[in-house]
Design a protein around this motif. Structure first.
Motif, PDB file in Angstrom:
ATOM      1  N   ARG A  67       0.831  -1.217   0.000  1.00 56.58           N
ATOM      2  CA  ARG A  67       0.000   0.000   0.000  1.00 56.58           C
ATOM      3  C   ARG A  67       0.859   1.257   0.000  1.00 56.58           C
ATOM      4  O   ARG A  67       0.567   2.212  -0.705  1.00 56.58           O
ATOM      5  CB  ARG A  67      -0.937   0.017   1.196  1.00 56.58           C
ATOM      6  N   ALA A  68       1.897   1.247   0.799  1.00 53.84           N
ATOM      7  CA  ALA A  68       2.789   2.410   0.846  1.00 53.84           C
ATOM      8  C   ALA A  68       3.478   2.599  -0.503  1.00 53.84           C
ATOM      9  O   ALA A  68       3.593   3.721  -0.996  1.00 53.84           O
ATOM     10  CB  ALA A  68       3.825   2.251   1.954  1.00 53.84           C
ATOM     11  N   ALA A  69       3.904   1.499  -1.110  1.00 54.52           N
ATOM     12  CA  ALA A  69       4.573   1.578  -2.413  1.00 54.52           C
ATOM     13  C   ALA A  69       3.621   2.117  -3.479  1.00 54.52           C
ATOM     14  O   ALA A  69       3.998   2.986  -4.274  1.00 54.52           O
ATOM     15  CB  ALA A  69       5.111   0.211  -2.820  1.00 54.52           C
ATOM     16  N   MET A  70       2.400   1.619  -3.495  1.00 50.55           N
ATOM     17  CA  MET A  70       1.417   2.104  -4.469  1.00 50.55           C
ATOM     18  C   MET A  70       1.057   3.567  -4.207  1.00 50.55           C
ATOM     19  O   MET A  70       0.849   4.333  -5.140  1.00 50.55           O
ATOM     20  CB  MET A  70       0.159   1.233  -4.436  1.00 50.55           C
ATOM     21  N   GLY A  71       1.012   3.939  -2.937  1.00 49.91           N
ATOM     22  CA  GLY A  71       0.754   5.346  -2.605  1.00 49.91           C
ATOM     23  C   GLY A  71       1.841   6.258  -3.141  1.00 49.91           C
ATOM     24  O   GLY A  71       1.559   7.346  -3.639  1.00 49.91           O
ATOM     25  N   LEU A  72       3.082   5.799  -3.063  1.00 51.84           N
ATOM     26  CA  LEU A  72       4.191   6.591  -3.608  1.00 51.84           C
ATOM     27  C   LEU A  72       4.084   6.719  -5.116  1.00 51.84           C
ATOM     28  O   LEU A  72       4.320   7.796  -5.677  1.00 51.84           O
ATOM     29  CB  LEU A  72       5.532   5.964  -3.232  1.00 51.84           C
ATOM     30  N   LEU A  73       3.732   5.633  -5.789  1.00 49.50           N
ATOM     31  CA  LEU A  73       3.575   5.683  -7.240  1.00 49.50           C
ATOM     32  C   LEU A  73       2.459   6.644  -7.612  1.00 49.50           C
ATOM     33  O   LEU A  73       2.625   7.480  -8.501  1.00 49.50           O
ATOM     34  CB  LEU A  73       3.282   4.289  -7.794  1.00 49.50           C
ATOM     35  N   TYR A  74       1.342   6.572  -6.911  1.00 52.18           N
ATOM     36  CA  TYR A  74       0.214   7.462  -7.166  1.00 52.18           C
ATOM     37  C   TYR A  74       0.615   8.917  -6.935  1.00 52.18           C
ATOM     38  O   TYR A  74       0.338   9.797  -7.752  1.00 52.18           O
ATOM     39  CB  TYR A  74      -0.956   7.071  -6.258  1.00 52.18           C
ATOM     40  N   GLU A  75       1.274   9.156  -5.824  1.00 57.90           N
ATOM     41  CA  GLU A  75       1.713  10.520  -5.497  1.00 57.90           C
ATOM     42  C   GLU A  75       2.683  11.046  -6.547  1.00 57.90           C
ATOM     43  O   GLU A  75       2.573  12.176  -7.007  1.00 57.90           O
ATOM     44  CB  GLU A  75       2.382  10.521  -4.125  1.00 57.90           C
ATOM     45  N   PHE A  76       3.637  10.203  -6.939  1.00 59.78           N
ATOM     46  CA  PHE A  76       4.623  10.590  -7.945  1.00 59.78           C
ATOM     47  C   PHE A  76       3.941  10.970  -9.252  1.00 59.78           C
ATOM     48  O   PHE A  76       4.250  12.000  -9.849  1.00 59.78           O
ATOM     49  CB  PHE A  76       5.600   9.433  -8.174  1.00 59.78           C
ATOM     50  N   GLN A  77       2.981  10.158  -9.689  1.00 63.22           N
ATOM     51  CA  GLN A  77       2.302  10.432 -10.952  1.00 63.22           C
ATOM     52  C   GLN A  77       1.457  11.694 -10.879  1.00 63.22           C
ATOM     53  O   GLN A  77       1.365  12.436 -11.844  1.00 63.22           O
ATOM     54  CB  GLN A  77       1.432   9.239 -11.348  1.00 63.22           C
TER      55      GLN A  77
END
Length: 102
Positions: A67-77
């Motif tokens: 979840r944290a990893a996906m949150g970072l990807l979402y935030e980055f995009q």
């Protein structure tokens, strides 16, 4: 050490300093500390760069913190970081997106 250098020596760490620490956290498998560094950056009004996101995401994936990893990807995009058209930044972006293809 970053926080201490700010208060004791009146130094202001930049995104590259934080990125180096985040990368060290990733290499040591310390995802919580990597995420904490990102939070401190935001508190200090320092915009995380691509290297910071890549390293933090790597730490999260290796620690199975999906979840944290996906949150970072979402935030980055969604941030639309200003990217330089150089090979190093392009490689970081490919690495960040490639982390999720494992």
């Amino acid at each position: 050490l970053l926080r201490k250098s700010k208060f004791v020596h009146n130094l202001q760490p930049d995104a590259y300093c934080y990125g180096t620490v985040i990368n060290a956290c990733a290499e040591a498998g310390r995802s919580e500390e990597a995420m904490l560094m990102l939070e401190w950056m935001r508190r200090d009004n320092i915009e995380p760069n691509i290297m910071c996101y890549t390293s933090a995401a790597k730490a999260c994936v290796e620690s199975r913190q999906w979840r944290a990893a996906m949150g970072l990807l979402y935030e980055f995009q969604n941030l639309g970081l200003q990217e330089k058209k150089d090979t190093k930044n392009m490689n970081y972006k490919k690495t960040l997106l490639g982390i999720f293809m494992i």
